[in-house]
Design an enzyme around this catalytic site. Structure first.
Site, PDB file in Angstrom:
ATOM      1  N   ASP A  41       0.950  -1.105  -0.227  1.00  0.00           N
ATOM      2  CA  ASP A  41       0.038  -0.060  -0.018  1.00  0.00           C
ATOM      3  C   ASP A  41       0.827   1.244  -0.091  1.00  0.00           C
ATOM      4  O   ASP A  41       2.067   1.477   0.782  1.00  0.00           O
ATOM      5  CB  ASP A  41      -0.680   0.041   1.093  1.00  0.00           C
ATOM      6  CG  ASP A  41      -1.848   1.028   1.277  1.00  0.00           C
ATOM      7  OD1 ASP A  41      -2.705   1.050   0.378  1.00  0.00           O
ATOM      8  OD2 ASP A  41      -1.817   1.760   2.261  1.00  0.00           O
TER       9      ASP A  41
ATOM     10  N   GLU B 262       1.604   0.155  -4.935  1.00  0.00           N
ATOM     11  CA  GLU B 262       1.186   1.467  -5.265  1.00  0.00           C
ATOM     12  C   GLU B 262       2.338   2.319  -5.487  1.00  0.00           C
ATOM     13  O   GLU B 262       3.109   2.897  -4.475  1.00  0.00           O
ATOM     14  CB  GLU B 262       0.168   2.273  -4.578  1.00  0.00           C
ATOM     15  CG  GLU B 262      -1.118   1.346  -4.491  1.00  0.00           C
ATOM     16  CD  GLU B 262      -2.168   2.021  -3.632  1.00  0.00           C
ATOM     17  OE1 GLU B 262      -3.322   2.454  -3.836  1.00  0.00           O
ATOM     18  OE2 GLU B 262      -1.669   2.132  -2.306  1.00  0.00           O
TER      19      GLU B 262
END
Ligand code: CA
Length: 645
Positions: A338, A369
């Site tokens: 994340d 990400e």
């Protein structure tokens, strides 16, 4: 060390300094370790003046059993040994820093009680399900196709046919043979996922998070991006969150069941921030694990007000050790980071190398990400793992590709923004960039090994809701055609593939954009809808099966870009590409043509005989292709996938 005279800003300099690292970096194992006749406790707390261990019979409430001091040793390590096996005993610490004493659970705990409030000493072998020693992931697949799943979404719907007491729990992932409302005809749950041909199930946070009360109202819901105990499973997914061993065993059972179904398991990890600034890490070594701005306030690149300082050696080590622990103890086959753009490049590369060394090159998937919510206050000179630094990352660290995502369906920042499939025009040169996975000369990436293609994930609108937002009033049949075309374009781009569970059956959250704390009713996989939209599901299934057979698209090497031989603009809404498909395939070349317009297009084909592998009607023609030469008619909003022998 005394912190009395240190302001927050001088503390930041001190923690960032080489002197601190050289004096306090500690490679000793941290946590509680038991064996027959003894249990050892190790806590890294270099700024503490006193540390006390407390033992409890229970994870919540109850009497304190015993209290004993930890002794300071070299490099900031505090230790205690108890001459008994404390398996199943709960504990916490009182850590005094600068005259202030804080209660904390063990940041390195491997088991915990209710809500993760106290840690638990655990004999991990007794948490192993039967047959765990022989548990193995299915063989490494030729292509990576990731299915993003939330544990509660998966089985919340009674129509899933999952046993009522297992619905919303890890256990639901172990139940095979479920059918729609138990009709015995339409597979749901694990059997359904298996039938899609996806290779990896990515579980949204399954570590212990803080936003749902364990053992409370089952209607409480959260995606779980709010870590409390990084190395312990979430208790609200366990049948008994009070017994620390149960959540550990039940997550292992889920992994084992997924492996048996031929699926690999990726874990969503959130090492960029903690639920609150006031985390176990913070209480143990105040401010060490958290980035600070120049004025001493906590950095907020995560939108959560407590970015972790991955560039500090003990923070990086904590993250690396945690990943390795999940891989080893829970047999996880990959990790999705994340807001990876908040972590540093050297750390991500260390994680990649360590996993490759232990398990073999590429055996574990790493993706993340490549961005953050806002700027972060990393130590000056820190290289962050964002899009601009992709080439500095190991080629085996992949990143979500927002460029293709937005090109195909329109930007996620504005509801009305259109993409290729819904009126934005289908530009051949932009299509070529997507097909190449935005890799090669002039791109941020040099190879599609770094690219993860996707149209929807848990964030923002589902694909269906985005398509509906761009084209209000369009019929379901019209939206379904757009959905089919979008999937065809996305699945025929170089790079790995990823989609949100239910995208394949037009999953809707009724237009709600971010449902992280909406009801489980809104978030659930609607198994009736899965079967109502069976034709769309079959389209995805066919595309996935075909994609796995196409070496020209599977190629992740830096040479993959050279496989794109030509791009052709037929009309403003229709374009195509010609690809080299040399490899283990009957087709030497591929021709992909996409018509996003409402008119039929007569597209001129390169010379020769072309096998139709998929057309507007079916993604399964490749099993028994029919042939075309010289030209092809594409119906409105449709795809045509051709192969030349
Ligand atoms: Ca929890």
């Amino acid at each position: 060390m005394k912190l009395m005279d240190k302001t927050r800003t001088s503390l930041k300099k001190y923690f960032d300094s080489r002197a601190f690292r050289e004096r306090y970096h500690c490679d000793e194992p941290l946590g509680a370790f038991r064996e027959e006749g003894r249990t050892a406790f190790h806590l890294w707390a270099p700024t503490a003046s006193e540390v006390t261990l407390r033992l409890f019979q229970r994870g919540d409430g109850g009497e304190e059993l015993e209290r004993l001091p930890l002794s300071p040793g070299a490099r900031g390590l505090w230790s205690a040994e108890v001459p008994r096996d404390l398996d199943g005993v709960y504990y916490d610490y009182l850590v005094t820093v600068d005259g202030e004493t804080r209660r904390t659970a063990d940041p390195c705990a491997r088991a915990c009680g209710l809500d993760g409030d106290r840690s638990m000493v655990v004999d991990l072998r007794r948490t192993d399900p039967e047959g765990w020693e022989g548990d193995q992931a299915p063989p490494l697949p030729p292509e990576t196709v990731i299915y993003e799943l939330h544990v509660k979404d998966f089985s919340w719907d009674p129509a899933s046919g999952v046993r009522p007491e297992w619905r919303g729990k890890f256990k639901a992932l172990t139940q095979t043979g479920t059918t729609l409302n138990g009709d015995g005809v339409h597979p749901t749950g694990l059997d359904y996922i298996k039938s899609l041909g996806v290779t990896h199930v990515q579980l949204m946070p399954v570590f212990d998070y803080g936003s749902v009360a364990e053992g409370g109202d089952p209607n409480e819901y959260n995606w779980g991006y709010d870590p409390v105990n990084y190395n312990v499973p979430e208790g609200s997914y366990a049948t008994d969150p009070r017994d620390g061993a149960v959540r550990v065993r039940e997550l292992k059972e889920a992994v084992q069941a997924l492996h048996r179904a031929g699926l690999r398991v990726i874990m969503d990890v959130v090492y960029n921030h903690t639920y609150h600034l006031d985390s176990w890490l913070w209480r143990t070594v105040p401010w060490y694990y958290v980035r600070q701005r120049g004025d001493g306030s906590p950095s907020d690149g995560s939108g959560c007000g407590c970015d972790l300082a991955s560039e500090r050696s003990m923070c990086g080590k904590y993250i690396l050790d945690s990943v390795l622990y999940w891989a080893e103890e829970y047999h996880m086959d990959g990790f999705r980071f994340d807001l990876m753009g908040l972590l540093d490049v050297p750390l991500m590369n260390r994680v990649r190398r360590a996993l490759d060394k232990r398990y073999g090159p590429g055996e574990k998937v790493l993706l993340g990400e490549p961005w953050s919510a806002a700027a972060t206050a990393a130590r000056p000179g820190t290289r962050l793992a964002h899009k601009g630094n992709l080439r500095r990352l190991d080629a085996g660290v992949a990143a979500f590709c927002d460029a293709t995502r937005d090109a195909v369906k329109g930007s996620l920042f504005h509801a009305e923004d259109a993409g290729f499939v819904n009126g934005g025009g289908l530009d051949a040169s932009l299509l070529a960039c997507c097909v190449k996975g935005w890799s090669g000369d002039g791109f941020v990436s040099d190879a599609p090994s770094r690219t993860v293609n996707y149209l929807s994930c848990h964030d923002d609108w589902t694909l269906w809701d985005k398509l509906a937002a761009v084209s209000p009033g369009r019929s379901d049949a019209g939206l379904l055609r757009q959905n089919r075309l979008a999937a065809a374009i996305d699945f025929f781009c170089q790079g790995s593939l990823f989609f949100l569970a239910g995208e394949e059956f037009a999953r809707t959250k009724n237009g709600v954009k971010n449902t992280y704390r909406s009801s489980p009713e809104l978030n659930r996989l609607d198994w009736d809808r899965a079967w109502d939209n069976g034709a769309l599901v079959d389209w995805y299934r066919g595309l996935i099966a075909l994609r796995k057979r196409l070496p020209g698209l599977r190629d992740k090497s830096p040479a993959a870009g050279a496989r794109l031989l030509a791009a052709e603009q037929f009309t403003g809404n229709c374009s195509g590409v010609l690809l080299d498909n040399a490899g283990d395939s009957p087709w030497r070349q591929l021709c992909l043509i996409f018509n996003a317009g409402e008119d039929t297009v007569d597209a001129e084909l390169p010379e020769g005989v072309w096998d139709v592998l998929a057309d507007g009607d079916s993604a399964w023609h490749w099993q028994a292709p029919y042939q075309l030469r010289s030209s092809a008619m594409l119906g409105p909003v449709s795809a045509l996938i051709l192969g030349r022998r």
